[in-house]
Design a protein around this motif. Sequence first.
Motif, mmCIF file in Angstrom:
data_model
loop_
_atom_site.group_PDB
_atom_site.id
_atom_site.type_symbol
_atom_site.label_atom_id
_atom_site.label_comp_id
_atom_site.label_asym_id
_atom_site.label_seq_id
_atom_site.Cartn_x
_atom_site.Cartn_y
_atom_site.Cartn_z
ATOM 1 N N VAL A 1 0.822 -1.209 0.000
ATOM 2 C CA VAL A 1 0.000 0.000 0.000
ATOM 3 C C VAL A 1 0.861 1.265 0.000
ATOM 4 O O VAL A 1 0.406 2.328 -0.420
ATOM 5 N N THR B 1 -6.071 -0.161 -4.709
ATOM 6 C CA THR B 1 -7.120 0.776 -4.313
ATOM 7 C C THR B 1 -6.739 1.493 -3.021
ATOM 8 O O THR B 1 -6.929 2.696 -2.891
ATOM 9 N N ASP B 2 -6.165 0.757 -2.067
ATOM 10 C CA ASP B 2 -5.790 1.341 -0.783
ATOM 11 C C ASP B 2 -4.600 2.290 -0.861
ATOM 12 O O ASP B 2 -4.297 2.978 0.109
ATOM 13 N N TYR B 3 -3.941 2.355 -2.011
ATOM 14 C CA TYR B 3 -2.812 3.277 -2.157
ATOM 15 C C TYR B 3 -3.259 4.718 -1.928
ATOM 16 O O TYR B 3 -2.521 5.535 -1.417
ATOM 17 N N LYS B 4 -4.488 5.005 -2.292
ATOM 18 C CA LYS B 4 -5.015 6.361 -2.137
ATOM 19 C C LYS B 4 -5.682 6.578 -0.780
ATOM 20 O O LYS B 4 -6.183 7.655 -0.510
ATOM 21 N N THR B 5 -5.677 5.567 0.055
ATOM 22 C CA THR B 5 -6.297 5.661 1.369
ATOM 23 C C THR B 5 -5.239 6.028 2.408
ATOM 24 O O THR B 5 -4.364 5.225 2.723
ATOM 25 N N ASN B 6 -5.335 7.239 2.914
ATOM 26 C CA ASN B 6 -4.332 7.712 3.875
ATOM 27 C C ASN B 6 -4.300 6.873 5.139
ATOM 28 O O ASN B 6 -3.236 6.661 5.710
ATOM 29 N N HIS B 7 -5.458 6.390 5.570
ATOM 30 C CA HIS B 7 -5.506 5.583 6.788
ATOM 31 C C HIS B 7 -4.713 4.279 6.612
ATOM 32 O O HIS B 7 -3.970 3.871 7.502
ATOM 33 N N ALA B 8 -4.872 3.643 5.463
ATOM 34 C CA ALA B 8 -4.142 2.399 5.192
ATOM 35 C C ALA B 8 -2.637 2.650 5.152
ATOM 36 O O ALA B 8 -1.849 1.862 5.682
ATOM 37 N N LYS B 9 -2.235 3.760 4.540
ATOM 38 C CA LYS B 9 -0.813 4.091 4.481
ATOM 39 C C LYS B 9 -0.257 4.385 5.870
ATOM 40 O O LYS B 9 0.840 3.950 6.207
ATOM 41 N N ASP C 1 -1.335 3.262 8.725
ATOM 42 C CA ASP C 1 -1.206 1.987 9.454
ATOM 43 C C ASP C 1 0.075 1.261 9.049
ATOM 44 O O ASP C 1 0.785 0.723 9.898
#
Length: 137
Positions: A31, A38-46, A48
């Motif tokens: 990520v 898809t999660d690359y653009k999710t700041n929360h996933a990054k 974490d």
Amino acid sequence: PQEGFDVESNKINWSQETTIEFIEEYRKFAVLWDTRLTDYKTNHAKLDALQGLAEKFNCDVPMVKKKIKNLWTAFCCEHKCQAKKTGSSPIKRSIWFVYDLLIFLLDVDNPRPGYSSEVEPQAEQPMRVEASYYFYY
């Protein structure tokens, strides 16, 4: 504290062994580097993933970001040098000790499945931009 970690200056002594271990762990957190996810653009996933790396290496998130940025920068420079060297001479391998470990970063430049990099005559294609080496966290 982790061996090689200076508590007073909040810095890690990035030995070759520690750097190799960091890259192996970084690769597990796709990520952070695979723009096709898809999660690359999710700041929360990054965040974490960054926190996971920070915990593993007993440092803070800004230090992890800095290490990632430095590795990307060095890798891009080395890769460009390698590309220039292969022009007319036999292929010479990089002597940078982590170059081969970071080759997986080149995969992010491949088009996503379902997208064609060929131009169709009557259909307008979205502009394909080379993988960006700037990171937004």
